[in-house]
Design an enzyme around this catalytic site. Structure first.
Site, PDB file in Angstrom:
ATOM      1  N   CYS A 221       0.636   4.857  -6.763  1.00 35.03           N
ATOM      2  CA  CYS A 221      -0.308   4.579  -7.852  1.00 35.03           C
ATOM      3  C   CYS A 221       0.395   3.926  -9.041  1.00 35.03           C
ATOM      4  CB  CYS A 221      -1.022   5.864  -8.284  1.00 35.03           C
ATOM      5  SG  CYS A 221       0.083   7.154  -8.906  1.00 35.03           S
TER       6      CYS A 221
ATOM      7  N   ASN B 264       3.106   9.988  -0.667  1.00 37.24           N
ATOM      8  CA  ASN B 264       2.067   9.705  -1.657  1.00 37.24           C
ATOM      9  C   ASN B 264       2.442  10.435  -2.943  1.00 37.24           C
ATOM     10  OD1 ASN B 264      -0.324   8.906  -2.883  1.00 37.24           O
ATOM     11  ND2 ASN B 264      -1.509  10.582  -2.000  1.00 37.24           N
TER      12      ASN B 264
END
Length: 374
Positions: free
Chosen positions: A333, A306
């Site tokens: 993201c 992540n």
């Protein structure tokens, strides 16, 4: 969604706010699919949408104006304060605290920092609300000079805001375009904010990262948990683990999980969560994700990553590509950096992907992807 600030051209942060939410979600899905390209083996799951308003659990408010009339919001082109207390993105609990925080600025004599003149003390006010409605308040100051006054008036603020649990001062002496500095002074006995997600208690310390959309973050963790449970790996690494969201959701008695995070505070929070949940085989270490992977004596069966918007390092991509890791769960993201990293790991093929709209009214989103070694 209508916003009076956007209509009056006082704030342009929500670049998609004039587009219907369904159209926003469709456009983001198309953007994600285009970024990853045509992949016949990749199955896209329907995107997970968000509430259009009232979803942000964290407010980062620049303080402007004067001691007597402070503004909480952003600065305009001339570095003057633009008050955004009625912004529709924040949770009701955060909205309710803004007037009291403005009063506290006046009562404690916290002079807003004047950027052109480089004078004043209070730069930013950061507020986070937990799923249980409890609050963390951080005051970003130029120096320690106002701390005594803050301590003096803090009992009154906590009486007026009974849901306030953690209060700290962050010191940012530099004249720099950043939100916070390195040093934190906690002013309350309680140092962590409990973030209860999917029945798991995670703990947020002042300088730890947590997703700004709690409901969508909960769905993101559930999806990763489902994919990991299907694969039933005996060992997992959670790289860039933050306060341990993925590791805590994917751990259990049948597998060994190690979370790696540079922030010591985040690691301490994650360790507390694991102890309270009875996850004896879930552990955390402070360190660099790439250095940890390159220095490990053996690889796990599955890796969760992540990373920040820039994506994985070139070294970590090369290590994953050449390792014995069978599966990777990649939470990104930034679809562009995800696509670049996938190109650097051709033997790890994307099988499933899902978009999570963590940031409605903007062009940003999160994509969770399951990769399998071919």
């Amino acid at each position: 969604m209508h916003c009076s600030y956007f209509a009056a051209e006082r704030c342009h942060s929500c670049t998609l706010i004039e587009k219907p939410y369904g159209a926003q979600l469709t456009a983001k899905q198309a953007q994600a699919e285009n970024a990853l390209g045509a992949r016949p083996d990749l199955r896209w799951i329907a995107p997970f949408g968000s509430r259009e308003s009232g979803f942000r659990n964290k407010a980062k408010m620049v303080v402007g104006g004067t001691v007597g009339q402070p503004t909480l919001g952003i600065l305009d082109a001339e570095a003057r304060g633009v008050d955004l207390r009625d912004c529709g993105l924040y949770t009701p609990g955060i909205h309710a605290c803004f007037p009291l925080l403005a009063e506290f600025v006046t009562l404690a004599g916290l002079t807003p920092y004047d950027i052109p003149r480089r004078t004043g003390e209070l730069k930013n006010v950061l507020v986070t609300e937990s799923p249980d409605g409890e609050l963390m308040l951080r005051l970003v100051l130029r120096s320690q000079e106002p701390v005594a006054r803050i301590r003096k008036h803090l009992p009154g603020l906590m009486s007026a805001l009974p849901q306030l649990r953690v209060v700290s001062v962050n010191l940012l002496p530099e004249h720099a375009a950043v939100v916070e500095g390195e040093r934190e002074i906690v002013l309350t006995d309680q140092e962590t904010l409990r973030m209860r997600v999917n029945g798991i208690d995670m703990y947020l310390r002042p300088q730890s990262f947590f997703q700004t959309n709690t409901e969508v973050a909960a769905a993101l963790y559930r999806q990763a948990q489902e994919w990991v449970s299907e694969q039933a790996p005996a060992s997992i690494w959670d790289l860039y683990c933050g306060v341990g969201g993925f590791a805590l959701h994917c751990g259990g008695t049948a597998r060994e999980v190690i979370g790696i995070e540079t922030s010591q505070e985040a690691v301490a929070s994650a360790e507390l969560s694991a102890r309270q949940a009875g996850l004896s085989r879930v552990g955390f270490q402070a360190g660099d994700a790439t250095a940890f992977a390159l220095g490990a004596p053996e690889a796990p069966e599955l890796v969760i990553v992540n990373p920040p918007r820039r994506g994985l390092s070139d070294e970590l991509c090369r290590w994953l590509e050449s390792s014995s890791v069978q599966r990777v769960v990649y939470s990104s993201c930034h679809a562009g950096s995800l696509a670049r990293d996938l190109a650097a790991m051709p033997s790890l093929t994307p099988r499933r992907a899902r978009l999570f709209d963590m940031f409605p009214q903007t062009s940003h989103f999160e994509v969770l992807t399951l990769l399998e070694r071919v």
